[in-house]
Design a protein around this motif. Structure first.
Motif, short mmCIF file in Angstrom:
data_model
loop_
_atom_site.label_atom_id
_atom_site.label_comp_id
_atom_site.label_asym_id
_atom_site.label_seq_id
_atom_site.Cartn_x
_atom_site.Cartn_y
_atom_site.Cartn_z
N UNK A 107 -5.10 10.29 -16.91
CA UNK A 107 -5.27 8.83 -17.06
C UNK A 107 -6.67 8.48 -16.57
N UNK A 108 -7.16 7.33 -17.02
CA UNK A 108 -8.49 6.88 -16.61
C UNK A 108 -8.36 5.57 -15.86
N UNK A 109 -9.31 5.33 -14.95
CA UNK A 109 -9.33 4.01 -14.33
C UNK A 109 -10.48 3.17 -14.87
N UNK A 157 0.84 -1.18 0.00
CA UNK A 157 0.00 0.00 0.00
C UNK A 157 0.88 1.24 0.00
N UNK A 195 -6.15 1.55 -0.48
CA UNK A 195 -5.57 2.27 0.66
C UNK A 195 -4.27 2.97 0.23
N UNK A 198 -9.20 8.66 -11.02
CA UNK A 198 -8.91 8.51 -9.59
C UNK A 198 -8.00 9.64 -9.19
N UNK A 236 -5.03 3.11 -15.67
CA UNK A 236 -3.93 3.07 -14.69
C UNK A 236 -4.41 3.70 -13.39
N UNK A 273 -9.60 -2.55 -12.48
CA UNK A 273 -9.16 -1.83 -11.30
C UNK A 273 -10.28 -1.81 -10.29
N UNK A 274 -9.95 -2.24 -9.08
CA UNK A 274 -10.98 -2.27 -8.03
C UNK A 274 -11.22 -0.85 -7.54
N UNK A 275 -12.05 -0.71 -6.53
CA UNK A 275 -12.36 0.60 -6.00
C UNK A 275 -11.16 1.23 -5.35
N UNK A 276 -11.39 2.31 -4.60
CA UNK A 276 -10.27 3.07 -4.06
C UNK A 276 -9.36 2.21 -3.19
N UNK A 334 -7.67 4.64 6.82
CA UNK A 334 -7.42 5.84 6.04
C UNK A 334 -8.34 6.04 4.85
N UNK A 335 -8.50 5.02 4.00
CA UNK A 335 -9.34 5.20 2.81
C UNK A 335 -10.79 5.49 3.11
N UNK A 357 -3.43 2.48 8.05
CA UNK A 357 -3.51 2.09 6.65
C UNK A 357 -4.89 1.57 6.29
N UNK A 358 -5.53 0.87 7.23
CA UNK A 358 -6.81 0.29 6.87
C UNK A 358 -7.98 1.23 7.05
N UNK A 409 -13.75 9.11 -9.36
CA UNK A 409 -14.32 8.08 -8.49
C UNK A 409 -14.89 8.63 -7.21
N UNK A 458 -2.42 4.96 -11.09
CA UNK A 458 -1.53 6.00 -10.61
C UNK A 458 -0.63 6.48 -11.73
N UNK A 503 -6.36 10.73 2.63
CA UNK A 503 -5.38 10.58 3.69
C UNK A 503 -4.13 9.98 3.07
#
Lengths: 382, 241, 400
Positions: C126-128, A30, A382, C168, A361, A377-380, C353-354, C350-351, C144, A363, C360
């Motif tokens: 860029x696109x996701x 992550x 971490x 994103x 992509x 690509x999955x959702x947001x 934060x999103x 980390x878990x 998103x 990122x 974050x």
């Protein structure tokens, strides 16, 4: 000696192990150290069918504005908005107003003139006979030359004024004829078979010459005045098939054709203007001014390498794609061609069929950067 | 088995003064004691007699004002400490047995005892071996892997004694080791101390006012007003029931 | 020699782990707060990165287009494009507004991007998911963070737009998701009034006798039509040709067009130094306070744990344990506690934060700094405890 149980330290180590592993996962997978997830798509060979998209408004091809040629007052309006009219049908009537009086005035002017003419005729006859008598006397040298001359001039003058009156009579007669024909034209008629689309004045309204009382349009006379961005309107031509979707009926696609490309484009908005006619014509014309979307289908192009426009990136001042070569990113500038409305883009140079290019992509991408290829690509993250 | 260091403990003219000038208090005014290796003597006295001060001086916990102390043939004090590192002195020359076992709660029985040799630099395996030997001698080795909280009072006390002995110190100072115990258990502790003294040739000084065990000593030091008087004891140690 | 610290931990591992988890949550909160701060600054930076521009041409004497409103003619880009050194120039418009979807409405930054296809300044980098805009109207590429999916319909002003692509981390400096639409659509959205306002304006114009002269038929309609349109942009995004210095080009643009120009460094200073300055200072101060409080709590816990072992420490000292060994035991325990706390805190941050509403950003350097700080705080606090421990009189073990 009994078998010793496992030292307690093992249990604690076992309990701490997931913590350590989680920490390692978090550090590596992550956050900014992680490799960037991407999806890829192969470069495919395909014949793009480009289409152009524009928006426009419904207009009338010909708008016939019906009104009087002379000032008058509307006596009655025979039709209303939405009525169908036939060619030659009387749609409104004007009030004669003072027209009858003016006809009478013109007629009486002619009569008055007749009286004057009779007078002038008798004066001319008298003057002529006088002139003849003095001529005879002059020949016998009983009177002077100038006396005879004078009498001759009198006669000419009397005859001239008689002629003037005759011309005057002709003029007055013409005026009377004109007034009479105007009297005939108090009925406004429709020049075409069509539909009344607006009613601009009601009975009793005085109208000046040239002011419209009614708007009439042909029943199949509605078309779409469409605007296309100049930059993307490659291939727009008369005769191409098109599809029109009206704003009020988004689910219905109406077949149409490009009837005309306007010779004058819009320089301010940088758009080409075109008229799109419904084909087949619509039974009921849509409201004038309604917004519409137009899609013009162009002929399919010859097959070339094609990619999706999401694969196009910008780097080092050029447009290009990111290829996946042996699992690593490679920046490849490309030359692009035409596009279609679904995002397909021709690649004229730079790629071969089967090359794998990055589509989506998660990122930023850098040359030599680490990527992980996934299915989607999955959702947001971490 | 290694020999105990010979010599026992010899104390001569030990004095201890707290404070200065007019408010000074002389807790010890010339204490003489001599305990031979293998002997178990009692040190008896009322509170305020200087008993605790004497114990602290013997244990190198506080510094006396004057006098001499020799432990196991080593002069430890003659007006000032002869050994710089008092902690090492305590660790190597003196064993402690307290009223309460004071075992380290987070070490098991073996490690509680083995800790002392380990602190002296003995390798862990050897230290544990020595510990187990003693635990065995004290008949508590079957509890070698247990934690102190799992032991009975008597077992804990025996482990404490083992700890006191494990470094084979020439001297063991036992402070009220039987106070919380009933007569049966108290005598058992005294029996153990005597056995250990004999086995390892350790000089053991037992500070006590427990009537149940005073008769067991052959020699008793009475301390009053900072001075000791030696006395013969009854030396009557009944065998186990 | 065995590890006294290790044995103590093993013996009371439950209490130790429990304390470690508690500390960990506190550390996690502190790390998260640092992440919130970084996220705010990143939101501002990412907005600049995502525009794909080297220079921003704006209304003269404004700090636009993000920090201040900026309005320039929408054909100004042509004059900019012609200047030497300009590789690309494109109009852009920004308006933060409420947009509606599926019964709810949310705040978004509606961004009007000029024609030109992907790679044009202003277009999403860029696109996701999905694709870029292909039609000149009525399509939108959404971030998103808006919660939209491909195919959804979003209502901006009076018009429905279809979501054709997703991005994103394309957000405004305030964290609002960006919605990319064609520039003309955005112009209309920005300047189009609602129907009631339009009708009121028409009425006012109709009543004005200047527009109702009998000889000038159609004048009034023309005036009404012109009032309803707009030909403005908020800025022109410029890409600099390779080999040209941005600052030099900026000066050239200023001189020839009399418009304001900001380069990347200046925009950075404007966004981070002015736009988000107050909020980030707020968070920054809170972060400092939180760190201090965490440090105090850690110190207190370590001190208390040590003081609870006074009797063992006295016995250890009495039986001959070196001061160094005792100090080491306390220090090792303090650091072990700190490490467990840090691990728990980092994982937890980390878990969760999103799930925060705004971004974050947990950077490795922050984590390492946090680790260092935890170790230092544990060490310092254990020193206090060690000092207290070493003062313990072994004679206390010998009852009076």
């Amino acid at each position: 000696m009994t078998r010793r149980p496992l030292p307690r330290s093992w249990f604690v180590a076992a309990a701490l192990l997931p913590l350590v592993l989680l920490l390692a996962y978090v550090a590596l997978r992550a956050g900014p150290l992680a490799p960037v997830e991407v999806t890829v798509a192969p470069v495919r060979s395909s014949a793009l069918a480009p289409a152009l998209f524009g928006i426009g408004t419904v207009e009338a091809r010909h708008r016939h504005r019906i009104g009087p040629t002379l000032a008058g007052r509307l006596a009655s309006v025979e039709v209303d908005v939405g009525d169908a009219v036939a060619r030659g049908q009387v749609v409104a009537r004007l009030d004669p107003l003072d027209l009858d009086d003016r006809i009478r005035a013109a007629a009486s002017a002619i009569d008055r003139l007749r009286a004057e003419r009779l007078q002038a005729q008798s004066r001319a006859r008298t003057a002529r006979s006088q002139a003849d008598r003095f001529e005879t006397l002059r020949q016998r040298q009983l009177v002077a030359e100038d006396a005879a001359q004078a009498r001759r001039e009198d006669a000419a003058a009397a005859e001239a004024s008689l002629a003037a009156l005759a011309a005057e009579r002709a003029r007055l007669q013409a005026e009377l004829d004109a007034l009479r024909s105007q009297r005939q034209n108090l009925a406004l008629v429709s020049p075409i078979d069509g539909l009344v689309i607006s009613r601009l004045a009601d009975a009793g309204t005085p109208l000046v010459a040239g002011q419209a009382a009614l708007d009439i349009m042909a029943t199949d006379g509605a078309w779409v005045h469409a605007r296309f961005d100049q930059a993307t309107a490659i291939g727009l031509a008369r005769g191409l098939p098109a599809e029109v979707t009206l704003r009020s009926a988004p689910g219905t696609v109406l077949p149409a054709r490009v009837a005309r490309i306007e010779p004058v484009a819009d320089a301010v908005t940088e758009e080409l203007l075109a008229k799109i006619a419904f084909e087949p014509s619509l039974a009921t014309p849509p409201p004038i001014g309604e917004l519409a979307q137009v899609t013009v289908r162009l002929a399919a192009l010859p097959a070339t390498q094609v990619i999706d426009n999401a694969s196009i990136f910008h780097g080092e001042g050029k447009t290009g794609v990111w290829r996946i070569v042996d699992g690593d990113l490679a920046w490849t500038p490309v030359e692009l061609g035409r596009t279609d409305l679904d995002g397909g883009v021709q690649v004229l140079e730079g790629l071969a069929e089967g090359d794998s290019v990055v589509l989506h992509a998660a990122g930023p991408l850098r040359p030599g950067g680490k990527v992980t290829v996934v299915d989607h690509l999955a959702g947001r993250q971490p | 088995m290694a020999e105990a260091v010979p010599g026992g403990i010899v104390v001569e003219g030990l004095r201890k003064r707290y404070g200065h000038g007019d408010t000074a208090v002389d807790a010890l005014r010339g204490v003489d004691m001599r305990v031979a290796p293998g002997e178990v003597v009692g040190l008896v006295g009322p509170s305020g007699s200087g008993k605790t001060t004497l114990l602290k001086c013997l244990g190198a916990v506080i510094e006396p004002t004057a006098g001499r102390m020799t432990i196991g043939d080593r002069l430890t004090y003659d007006g000032r400490w002869k050994i710089r590192d008092l902690r090492a002195l305590r660790r190597d020359l003196i064993g402690f047995v307290f009223q309460a076992p004071y075992l380290i709660p987070f070490l098991d029985v073996t490690d509680n005892v083995a800790l002392l040799p380990m602190l002296a630099g003995v390798p862990n395996a050897e230290a544990r071996r020595r510990a187990l030997e003693l635990l065995d001698a004290l008949q508590v080795s079957h509890r070698a892997k247990a934690m102190p909280s799992q032991l009975s009072g008597g077992e804990q006390q025996r482990v404490a004694i083992a700890r006191g002995l494990v470094n084979r110190p020439p001297v063991i100072l036992a402070d009220e080791p039987t106070a919380p115990l009933d007569s049966e258990r108290a005598l058992a502790v005294i029996r153990i101390l005597n056995a250990m003294a004999a086995q390892f040739q350790t000089a053991i000084i037992v500070v006590t006012h427990d009537e149940k065990i005073i008769p067991t000593f052959r020699r008793i030091y009475h301390i009053r007003d900072g001075v000791t008087h030696e006395e013969a004891g009854e030396g009557r140690l009944p065998p186990p029931a | 020699m065995i590890s006294l610290a290790g044995r103590d931990i093993l013996h009371a591992w439950g209490k130790f782990v429990f304390t470690g988890v508690g500390l960990g949550l506190l550390i996690g909160v502190t790390l998260t707060m640092a992440g919130v701060y970084r996220g705010m600054v990143d939101d501002a930076r990412v907005l600049l990165d995502n525009s794909g521009a080297d220079l921003w041409v704006v209304q003269q004497d404004t700090l636009g287009p993000y920090a201040e409103p900026s309005s320039i003619a929408d054909d100004a880009w042509r004059s900019v494009r012609l200047l030497p050194g300009v590789a690309e120039a494109a109009n852009i418009s920004y308006l933060t507004m409420q947009v509606a979807h599926d019964g709810r409405d949310f705040r978004a930054l509606v961004t009007g991007i000029a024609d030109g296809g992907p790679g044009t300044p202003g277009w999403p980098l860029r696109l996701v998911a999905g694709r870029h805009l292909t039609r000149g109207h009525y399509e939108v590429v959404a971030d998103e963070a808006s919660g939209l999916s491909l195919g959804d319909r979003v209502r901006i002003r009076r018009i429905d737009y279809r979501v054709v692509g997703l991005t994103r981390r394309m957000v405004s400096s305030g964290g609002d998701p960006m919605l990319f639409v064609a520039f003309r659509d955005a112009q209309q959205a920005q300047f189009q009034k609602d129907n009631d306002a339009l009708l009121a304006q028409r009425r006012r114009t109709a009543q004005d006798p200047a527009f109702d002269r009998p000889g000038a038929y159609g004048l009034r309609d023309a005036v009404i039509a012109s009032q309803a349109s707009s030909h403005q942009a908020n800025a022109v995004l410029v890409r600099v040709e390779a080999g040209t210095a941005p600052a030099e080009l900026a000066e050239r643009i200023r001189r020839w067009t009399h418009l304001g120009v900001h380069d990347r460094t200046q925009m950075d200073a404007i966004l981070v130094g002015k736009l988000i300055a107050t909020s980030s200072r707020q968070i920054g101060m809170f972060l400092v306070i939180l760190a201090v409080v965490s440090a105090a709590v850690v110190a207190f816990i370590i001190y208390t744990l040590t003081m609870g072992k006074v009797r063992e420490i006295a016995v250890l000292k009495l039986i001959g344990t070196r001061d160094r060994t005792i100090a080491g035991m306390i220090l090792q325990q303090a650091i072990a506690l700190g490490l467990i706390g840090f691990a728990v805190g980092k994982i937890v941050a980390t878990f969760w934060g999103p799930h925060f509403p705004k971004y974050v950003l947990l950077l490795p350097q922050d984590a390492l700094a946090g680790l260092g700080a935890v170790v230092v705080i544990c060490t310092l606090s254990s020193l206090v405890a060690i000092h207290a421990a070493l003062k313990v009189d072994p004679a206390e073990a010998i009852g009076g």
